[in-house]
Design a protein around this motif. Sequence first.
Motif, PDB file in Angstrom:
ATOM      1  N   ASP A 112       0.801  -1.224   0.000  1.00  0.00           N
ATOM      2  CA  ASP A 112       0.000   0.000   0.000  1.00  0.00           C
ATOM      3  C   ASP A 112       0.840   1.283   0.000  1.00  0.00           C
ATOM      4  OD1 ASP A 112       1.039  -0.119   2.540  1.00  0.00           O
ATOM      5  OD2 ASP A 112      -0.889  -0.115   3.571  1.00  0.00           O
ATOM      6  N   SER A 113       2.153   1.145  -0.233  1.00  0.00           N
ATOM      7  CA  SER A 113       3.018   2.324  -0.286  1.00  0.00           C
ATOM      8  C   SER A 113       4.297   1.966  -1.032  1.00  0.00           C
ATOM      9  CB  SER A 113       3.366   2.808   1.122  1.00  0.00           C
ATOM     10  OG  SER A 113       4.227   1.874   1.774  1.00  0.00           O
ATOM     11  N   LEU A 114       5.018   2.983  -1.432  1.00  0.00           N
ATOM     12  CA  LEU A 114       6.289   2.759  -2.111  1.00  0.00           C
ATOM     13  C   LEU A 114       7.282   2.067  -1.179  1.00  0.00           C
ATOM     14  CD1 LEU A 114       7.581   3.202  -4.859  1.00  0.00           C
ATOM     15  CD2 LEU A 114       8.371   5.427  -4.060  1.00  0.00           C
ATOM     16  N   GLU A 115       7.284   2.440   0.077  1.00  0.00           N
ATOM     17  CA  GLU A 115       8.168   1.801   1.058  1.00  0.00           C
ATOM     18  C   GLU A 115       7.844   0.314   1.190  1.00  0.00           C
ATOM     19  OE1 GLU A 115       9.504   2.095   5.743  1.00  0.00           O
ATOM     20  OE2 GLU A 115       8.042   3.511   4.963  1.00  0.00           O
ATOM     21  N   ALA A 116       6.554  -0.009   1.240  1.00  0.00           N
ATOM     22  CA  ALA A 116       6.142  -1.416   1.331  1.00  0.00           C
ATOM     23  C   ALA A 116       6.559  -2.180   0.073  1.00  0.00           C
ATOM     24  CB  ALA A 116       4.637  -1.516   1.540  1.00  0.00           C
ATOM     25  N   LEU A 117       6.505  -1.515  -1.079  1.00  0.00           N
ATOM     26  CA  LEU A 117       6.931  -2.155  -2.330  1.00  0.00           C
ATOM     27  C   LEU A 117       8.424  -2.466  -2.287  1.00  0.00           C
ATOM     28  CD1 LEU A 117       6.320  -3.165  -5.161  1.00  0.00           C
ATOM     29  CD2 LEU A 117       6.491  -0.789  -5.966  1.00  0.00           C
ATOM     30  N   TYR A 118       9.225  -1.510  -1.842  1.00  0.00           N
ATOM     31  CA  TYR A 118      10.663  -1.765  -1.690  1.00  0.00           C
ATOM     32  C   TYR A 118      10.907  -2.951  -0.764  1.00  0.00           C
ATOM     33  CZ  TYR A 118      13.022   2.048  -4.099  1.00  0.00           C
ATOM     34  OH  TYR A 118      13.550   2.869  -5.055  1.00  0.00           O
ATOM     35  N   ASN A 119      10.219  -2.966   0.369  1.00  0.00           N
ATOM     36  CA  ASN A 119      10.409  -4.055   1.332  1.00  0.00           C
ATOM     37  C   ASN A 119      10.035  -5.401   0.736  1.00  0.00           C
ATOM     38  OD1 ASN A 119      11.359  -2.286   3.292  1.00  0.00           O
ATOM     39  ND2 ASN A 119       9.335  -2.003   4.195  1.00  0.00           N
ATOM     40  N   GLN A 120       8.945  -5.447  -0.020  1.00  0.00           N
ATOM     41  CA  GLN A 120       8.521  -6.714  -0.626  1.00  0.00           C
ATOM     42  C   GLN A 120       9.506  -7.185  -1.688  1.00  0.00           C
ATOM     43  OE1 GLN A 120       5.976  -8.703   0.406  1.00  0.00           O
ATOM     44  NE2 GLN A 120       6.949 -10.174  -0.975  1.00  0.00           N
ATOM     45  N   VAL A 121       9.982  -6.274  -2.515  1.00  0.00           N
ATOM     46  CA  VAL A 121      10.962  -6.664  -3.537  1.00  0.00           C
ATOM     47  C   VAL A 121      12.228  -7.198  -2.860  1.00  0.00           C
ATOM     48  CG1 VAL A 121      12.453  -5.815  -5.400  1.00  0.00           C
ATOM     49  CG2 VAL A 121      10.036  -5.171  -5.339  1.00  0.00           C
ATOM     50  N   ARG A 122      12.633  -6.576  -1.765  1.00  0.00           N
ATOM     51  CA  ARG A 122      13.809  -7.083  -1.032  1.00  0.00           C
ATOM     52  C   ARG A 122      13.552  -8.482  -0.470  1.00  0.00           C
ATOM     53  NH1 ARG A 122      14.112  -1.425   0.802  1.00  0.00           N
ATOM     54  NH2 ARG A 122      15.889  -0.511  -0.297  1.00  0.00           N
ATOM     55  N   ARG A 123      12.339  -8.723   0.058  1.00  0.00           N
ATOM     56  CA  ARG A 123      12.006 -10.058   0.579  1.00  0.00           C
ATOM     57  C   ARG A 123      12.032 -11.090  -0.548  1.00  0.00           C
ATOM     58  NH1 ARG A 123       8.557  -7.120   3.997  1.00  0.00           N
ATOM     59  NH2 ARG A 123       6.807  -7.239   2.558  1.00  0.00           N
ATOM     60  N   CYS A 124      11.453 -10.746  -1.687  1.00  0.00           N
ATOM     61  CA  CYS A 124      11.434 -11.676  -2.816  1.00  0.00           C
ATOM     62  C   CYS A 124      12.854 -11.944  -3.321  1.00  0.00           C
ATOM     63  CB  CYS A 124      10.567 -11.129  -3.943  1.00  0.00           C
ATOM     64  SG  CYS A 124       8.798 -11.148  -3.557  1.00  0.00           S
ATOM     65  N   LYS A 125      13.666 -10.915  -3.401  1.00  0.00           N
ATOM     66  CA  LYS A 125      15.071 -11.057  -3.820  1.00  0.00           C
ATOM     67  C   LYS A 125      15.781 -12.057  -2.917  1.00  0.00           C
ATOM     68  CE  LYS A 125      19.120  -8.511  -2.568  1.00  0.00           C
ATOM     69  NZ  LYS A 125      19.933  -9.556  -2.294  1.00  0.00           N
ATOM     70  N   THR A 126      15.567 -11.915  -1.627  1.00  0.00           N
ATOM     71  CA  THR A 126      16.200 -12.822  -0.669  1.00  0.00           C
ATOM     72  C   THR A 126      15.678 -14.245  -0.841  1.00  0.00           C
ATOM     73  OG1 THR A 126      16.529 -11.018   0.894  1.00  0.00           O
ATOM     74  CG2 THR A 126      16.594 -13.255   1.789  1.00  0.00           C
ATOM     75  N   SER A 127      14.367 -14.391  -1.009  1.00  0.00           N
ATOM     76  CA  SER A 127      13.771 -15.721  -1.199  1.00  0.00           C
ATOM     77  C   SER A 127      14.304 -16.400  -2.448  1.00  0.00           C
ATOM     78  CB  SER A 127      12.249 -15.621  -1.300  1.00  0.00           C
ATOM     79  OG  SER A 127      11.712 -15.211  -0.078  1.00  0.00           O
ATOM     80  N   LEU A 128      14.484 -15.618  -3.504  1.00  0.00           N
ATOM     81  CA  LEU A 128      15.002 -16.153  -4.769  1.00  0.00           C
ATOM     82  C   LEU A 128      16.503 -16.421  -4.721  1.00  0.00           C
ATOM     83  CD1 LEU A 128      13.227 -13.852  -7.359  1.00  0.00           C
ATOM     84  CD2 LEU A 128      12.922 -16.325  -7.134  1.00  0.00           C
ATOM     85  N   GLY A 129      17.176 -15.744  -3.804  1.00  0.00           N
ATOM     86  CA  GLY A 129      18.633 -15.821  -3.775  1.00  0.00           C
ATOM     87  C   GLY A 129      19.254 -15.001  -4.895  1.00  0.00           C
ATOM     88  N   ALA A 130      18.505 -14.009  -5.383  1.00  0.00           N
ATOM     89  CA  ALA A 130      19.007 -13.158  -6.473  1.00  0.00           C
ATOM     90  C   ALA A 130      20.086 -12.224  -5.932  1.00  0.00           C
ATOM     91  CB  ALA A 130      17.864 -12.348  -7.076  1.00  0.00           C
ATOM     92  N   PRO A 131      21.202 -12.126  -6.627  1.00  0.00           N
ATOM     93  CA  PRO A 131      22.314 -11.296  -6.150  1.00  0.00           C
ATOM     94  C   PRO A 131      22.174  -9.831  -6.567  1.00  0.00           C
ATOM     95  CG  PRO A 131      22.990 -12.451  -8.114  1.00  0.00           C
ATOM     96  CD  PRO A 131      21.578 -12.898  -7.805  1.00  0.00           C
ATOM     97  N   TRP A 132      20.977  -9.267  -6.422  1.00  0.00           N
ATOM     98  CA  TRP A 132      20.731  -7.908  -6.883  1.00  0.00           C
ATOM     99  C   TRP A 132      21.335  -6.883  -5.931  1.00  0.00           C
ATOM    100  CZ3 TRP A 132      14.727  -8.299  -7.662  1.00  0.00           C
ATOM    101  CH2 TRP A 132      14.453  -9.150  -8.741  1.00  0.00           C
TER     102      TRP A 132
END
Length: 104
Positions: free
Chosen positions: A63-83
């Motif tokens: 529901d916010s840009l901050e929440a979007l950043y946090n979710q993308v970071r969680r997904c990155k970690t779950s995927l093991g993506a080296p972003w």
Amino acid sequence: MRIHLSHSFLICLLLAGPVHAGDPERGRELHRENCINCHASMKSGIYGEDGTGIYVRENRRIDSLEALYNQVRRCKTSLGAPWPESQIEDVVTYLNQNFYKFEE
């Protein structure tokens, strides 16, 4: 004590929060290469063939840009993506411009 103009500028930048200057085209590619398969397989594909329905569903949790950043970071970690942070910004910029439309 005298503060130079450049120090004042840096302080303002730090107080203003993150700068959202990601590359949406690079974000689209990162999303296509890393996110679509997972999202498309969630809940037996109820989010559509490409998984993007998760972003526009009625009961979405972001529901916010901050929440979007946090979710993308969680997904990155779950995927093991080296972003690095710049690629997280790219994906957030892509998602925000195409689906969420939060003010930056």
